[in-house]
Design an enzyme around this catalytic site. Structure first.
Site, PDB file in Angstrom:
ATOM      1  N   GLU A   5      40.525  27.884  42.714  1.00 43.88           N
ATOM      2  CA  GLU A   5      41.085  29.226  42.964  1.00 43.88           C
ATOM      3  C   GLU A   5      40.738  29.707  44.380  1.00 43.88           C
ATOM      4  O   GLU A   5      41.577  30.276  45.066  1.00 43.88           O
ATOM      5  CB  GLU A   5      40.606  30.231  41.906  1.00 43.88           C
ATOM      6  CG  GLU A   5      41.225  31.604  42.099  1.00 43.88           C
ATOM      7  CD  GLU A   5      41.526  32.394  40.817  1.00 43.88           C
ATOM      8  OE1 GLU A   5      41.397  31.828  39.715  1.00 43.88           O
ATOM      9  OE2 GLU A   5      41.886  33.580  40.938  1.00 43.88           O
TER      10      GLU A   5
ATOM     11  N   TYR B 233      37.390  47.415  48.104  1.00 45.13           N
ATOM     12  CA  TYR B 233      36.459  46.369  47.673  1.00 45.13           C
ATOM     13  C   TYR B 233      35.661  45.850  48.877  1.00 45.13           C
ATOM     14  O   TYR B 233      34.434  45.754  48.840  1.00 45.13           O
ATOM     15  CB  TYR B 233      37.253  45.239  47.023  1.00 45.13           C
ATOM     16  CG  TYR B 233      36.457  44.047  46.555  1.00 45.13           C
ATOM     17  CD1 TYR B 233      35.855  44.037  45.299  1.00 45.13           C
ATOM     18  CD2 TYR B 233      36.315  42.912  47.352  1.00 45.13           C
ATOM     19  CE1 TYR B 233      35.136  42.934  44.858  1.00 45.13           C
ATOM     20  CE2 TYR B 233      35.597  41.813  46.928  1.00 45.13           C
ATOM     21  CZ  TYR B 233      35.008  41.828  45.678  1.00 45.13           C
ATOM     22  OH  TYR B 233      34.297  40.737  45.253  1.00 45.13           O
TER      23      TYR B 233
ATOM     24  N   GLY C 172      47.755  39.646  35.170  1.00 43.41           N
ATOM     25  CA  GLY C 172      47.484  40.640  36.198  1.00 43.41           C
ATOM     26  C   GLY C 172      46.901  41.944  35.677  1.00 43.41           C
ATOM     27  O   GLY C 172      46.865  42.938  36.384  1.00 43.41           O
TER      28      GLY C 172
ATOM     29  N   LEU D 272      42.375  40.533  32.820  1.00 46.38           N
ATOM     30  CA  LEU D 272      41.731  39.759  31.750  1.00 46.38           C
ATOM     31  C   LEU D 272      41.669  38.283  32.115  1.00 46.38           C
ATOM     32  O   LEU D 272      41.326  37.441  31.302  1.00 46.38           O
ATOM     33  CB  LEU D 272      42.469  39.978  30.423  1.00 46.38           C
ATOM     34  CG  LEU D 272      42.547  41.452  29.997  1.00 46.38           C
ATOM     35  CD1 LEU D 272      43.227  41.591  28.637  1.00 46.38           C
ATOM     36  CD2 LEU D 272      41.159  42.085  29.953  1.00 46.38           C
ATOM     37  N   SER D 273      41.970  37.997  33.366  1.00 46.76           N
ATOM     38  CA  SER D 273      41.794  36.678  33.963  1.00 46.76           C
ATOM     39  C   SER D 273      42.629  35.577  33.335  1.00 46.76           C
ATOM     40  O   SER D 273      42.111  34.545  32.926  1.00 46.76           O
ATOM     41  CB  SER D 273      40.313  36.288  33.977  1.00 46.76           C
ATOM     42  OG  SER D 273      40.093  35.474  35.094  1.00 46.76           O
TER      43      SER D 273
ATOM     44  N   ASP E 189      34.497  34.529  35.938  1.00 42.40           N
ATOM     45  CA  ASP E 189      35.643  34.252  35.070  1.00 42.40           C
ATOM     46  C   ASP E 189      35.639  32.808  34.568  1.00 42.40           C
ATOM     47  O   ASP E 189      35.794  32.543  33.382  1.00 42.40           O
ATOM     48  CB  ASP E 189      36.961  34.533  35.809  1.00 42.40           C
ATOM     49  CG  ASP E 189      37.054  35.980  36.252  1.00 42.40           C
ATOM     50  OD1 ASP E 189      36.164  36.780  35.897  1.00 42.40           O
ATOM     51  OD2 ASP E 189      38.025  36.308  36.966  1.00 42.40           O
TER      52      ASP E 189
ATOM     53  N   ASP F 279      28.237  41.276  40.918  1.00 44.67           N
ATOM     54  CA  ASP F 279      28.295  39.823  41.178  1.00 44.67           C
ATOM     55  C   ASP F 279      28.058  39.491  42.651  1.00 44.67           C
ATOM     56  O   ASP F 279      27.272  38.615  42.978  1.00 44.67           O
ATOM     57  CB  ASP F 279      29.608  39.206  40.659  1.00 44.67           C
ATOM     58  CG  ASP F 279      30.864  39.854  41.233  1.00 44.67           C
ATOM     59  OD1 ASP F 279      30.773  40.967  41.810  1.00 44.67           O
ATOM     60  OD2 ASP F 279      31.952  39.249  41.109  1.00 44.67           O
TER      61      ASP F 279
HETATM   62  P1  ADP Z   1      44.806  37.797  36.248  1.00 47.87           P
HETATM   63  O1  ADP Z   1      44.082  39.067  36.451  1.00 47.87           O
HETATM   64  O2  ADP Z   1      45.577  37.824  34.955  1.00 47.87           O
HETATM   65  O3  ADP Z   1      43.946  36.592  36.388  1.00 47.87           O
HETATM   66  P2  ADP Z   1      46.038  36.674  38.586  1.00 47.87           P
HETATM   67  O4  ADP Z   1      46.999  37.248  39.549  1.00 47.87           O
HETATM   68  O5  ADP Z   1      44.717  36.221  39.072  1.00 47.87           O
HETATM   69  O6  ADP Z   1      45.908  37.752  37.403  1.00 47.87           O
HETATM   70  O7  ADP Z   1      46.705  35.428  37.882  1.00 47.87           O
HETATM   71  C1  ADP Z   1      47.989  35.534  37.303  1.00 47.87           C
HETATM   72  C2  ADP Z   1      48.785  34.275  37.601  1.00 47.87           C
HETATM   73  O8  ADP Z   1      48.432  33.241  36.652  1.00 47.87           O
HETATM   74  C3  ADP Z   1      50.261  34.470  37.414  1.00 47.87           C
HETATM   75  O9  ADP Z   1      50.849  34.994  38.588  1.00 47.87           O
HETATM   76  C4  ADP Z   1      50.724  33.058  37.131  1.00 47.87           C
HETATM   77  O10 ADP Z   1      50.803  32.317  38.325  1.00 47.87           O
HETATM   78  C5  ADP Z   1      49.591  32.503  36.319  1.00 47.87           C
HETATM   79  N1  ADP Z   1      49.895  32.722  34.911  1.00 47.87           N
HETATM   80  C6  ADP Z   1      49.419  33.689  34.093  1.00 47.87           C
HETATM   81  N2  ADP Z   1      49.972  33.605  32.851  1.00 47.87           N
HETATM   82  C7  ADP Z   1      50.830  32.561  32.890  1.00 47.87           C
HETATM   83  C8  ADP Z   1      51.722  31.962  31.933  1.00 47.87           C
HETATM   84  N3  ADP Z   1      51.847  32.444  30.700  1.00 47.87           N
HETATM   85  N4  ADP Z   1      52.434  30.882  32.328  1.00 47.87           N
HETATM   86  C9  ADP Z   1      52.309  30.400  33.579  1.00 47.87           C
HETATM   87  N5  ADP Z   1      51.504  30.907  34.523  1.00 47.87           N
HETATM   88  C10 ADP Z   1      50.782  31.985  34.197  1.00 47.87           C
HETATM   89 MG    MG Z   2      42.865  36.152  38.180  1.00 43.98          MG
END
Ligand code: ADP
Ligand code: MG
Length: 390
Positions: free
Chosen positions: A170, A231, A132, A135-136, A182, A47
């Site tokens: 973001e 990265y 985390g 899978l975004s 994403d 990307d």
């Molecule tokens: P990912 O790889 O899953 O995108 P990120 O760190 O980018 O990981 O994003 C995760 C963040 O998204 C969490 O820390 C939280 O702030 C928000 N999030 C994810 N799932 C939920 C949920 N079920 N309810 C509220 N916030 C969520």
């Molecule tokens: Mg993310």
């Protein structure tokens, strides 16, 4: 409400969110919407080289229950966290004590910054996209929130603009420097399809994923410690390679040109460039294979992608290699590779559906025997992007 359109996973989320909505707002929600998680099938570390990626949305979702408000307040409940917050559309501020809400606040900020007039709302979210794991879940949350504003405020916003504004949220509000993949796939995905994205032009194309295959995601549970510094180093190595080869980005170098000129590069730069340049070609070849219904060819390209990420790009790790090798040994596996930035996180495999149940058991067992860790395994289908549910 039909269970057919919802399915068992969304129905389970609805039960959680419906209860939380009544508790918080003493009313029923006016509408429901869902945004999926995603996985990248092929096209890794391409990307930021202006190249190609091929993600699919998966049938794990952020579900939102929403109702309009008559004032300029947005009230949000994260049912899974038992958390609640609110903010005013007249002054969208950060709230470091409720960090999970930064994404929704960012989306409000980005939409208003683009000139859209938003209406206040009450919203509850509940999700089965793991947090985390790569899978975004964050993009699913952003795109769900943007779509909620869109429906509540009657905005004319197409899928591309929605994706770009969520990325802006973001990047600039949350402060995470992610690419466009994403938000694009979560916004524009289609059931039974992957999405080819040209990360330079931002053009995209739906590509059919043939019937009879599952997209199986295996989470190694290894978290990506090295990822930021490595990265950044990979990005610099790619820039150096492009500059020596006289190109704006590695996207502009064909495999033939690379083969002819690779001696101009030092060994590390040569390895990094070889990965990116062949990976772009594999992604385009993979699209051609899927269009031909040639899943075996597509799977072979996934396997090649993993080898290239492991040996040339050096972003795999012991756990990812173990998981991929276990997957590749199973009958019915068409292909398997690490997915995401690397050094941990998930693998993605394309598996013939009738073999998926045995795959799940066997791969998990092999991985646990080698590492002592029980992996999470998700058997998924390529799913629609964000949508309203009735
Ligand atoms: P990912 O790889 O899953 O995108 P990120 O760190 O980018 O990981 O994003 C995760 C963040 O998204 C969490 O820390 C939280 O702030 C928000 N999030 C994810 N799932 C939920 C949920 N079920 N309810 C509220 N916030 C969520
Ligand atoms: Mg993310």
């Amino acid at each position: 409400m039909s269970y057919d359109t919802w399915g068992p996973n969304l129905t389970a989320l609805r039960d959680v969110a419906a209860k939380a909505f009544v508790n918080a707002f003493d009313a029923q929600p006016e509408l429901w919407l869902a945004a999926p998680g995603r996985v990248n099938l092929i096209g890794e570390h391409t990307d930021y080289n202006d190249g190609f990626v091929l993600p699919a949305a998966i049938d794990r979702h952020v579900l939102m229950a929403v109702s309009p408000r008559d004032d300029r307040q947005v009230h949000l409940v994260a049912a899974d966290f038992g958390a609640r917050t609110s903010f005013s559309l007249d002054d969208v501020v950060h709230d470091k004590t409720q960090r999970w809400s930064e994404y929704q606040r960012g989306v409000a900020w980005a939409l208003q910054g683009a000139g859209y007039t938003l209406r206040g709302m009450n919203a509850v979210l509940s999700s089965d996209v793991p947090v985390g794991s790569g899978l975004s879940s964050s993009a699913a949350i952003e795109v769900a929130m943007a779509y909620a504003f869109q429906l509540m405020s009657d905005l004319e916003l197409d899928g591309v603009e929605r994706a770009l504004l969520c990325q802006k949220a973001e990047n600039q509000f949350v402060g995470m420097n992610c690419g466009i993949m994403d938000q694009y796939i979560v916004s524009l995905g289609r059931r039974g399809h992957a999405l080819l994205i040209d990360c330079r032009s931002l053009e995209y194309e739906l590509v059919p994923v043939p019937d009879g295959c599952d997209v199986v995601i295996c989470d190694t549970k290894k978290r990506r410690g090295l990822v930021d510094s490595e990265y950044n180093r990979r990005r610099q190595e790619c820039e150096r390679g492009a500059s020596i080869l006289g190109a704006t980005a590695l996207r502009d170098i064909s495999v033939e040109t690379f083969v002819a000129r690779q001696n101009e590069l030092d060994e590390i730069t040569r390895m990094r460039c070889r990965h990116v340049i062949t990976e772009n070609q594999r992604t385009l070849d993979g699209v051609a294979a899927l269009r031909d219904g040639d899943v075996a060819r597509f799977g072979a390209l996934m396997n090649d992608s993993h080898t290239s990420l492991r040996d040339d790009y050096e972003v795999s790790c012991h756990e990812l290699d173990l998981m991929v090798e276990a997957a590749q040994r199973q009958p019915g596996t068409l292909g398997s590779r690490m997915t995401g930035a690397g050094f941990g996180g998930c693998t993605v495999s394309l598996v013939r559906s009738e073999h998926s149940p045995a795959f799940v058991t066997q791969v998990a067992q092999a991985y646990t025997e080698s590492t002592g860790v029980v992996p999470d395994v998700y058997v998924c289908q390529a799913e629609d992007g964000v949508r309203r549910l009735h």
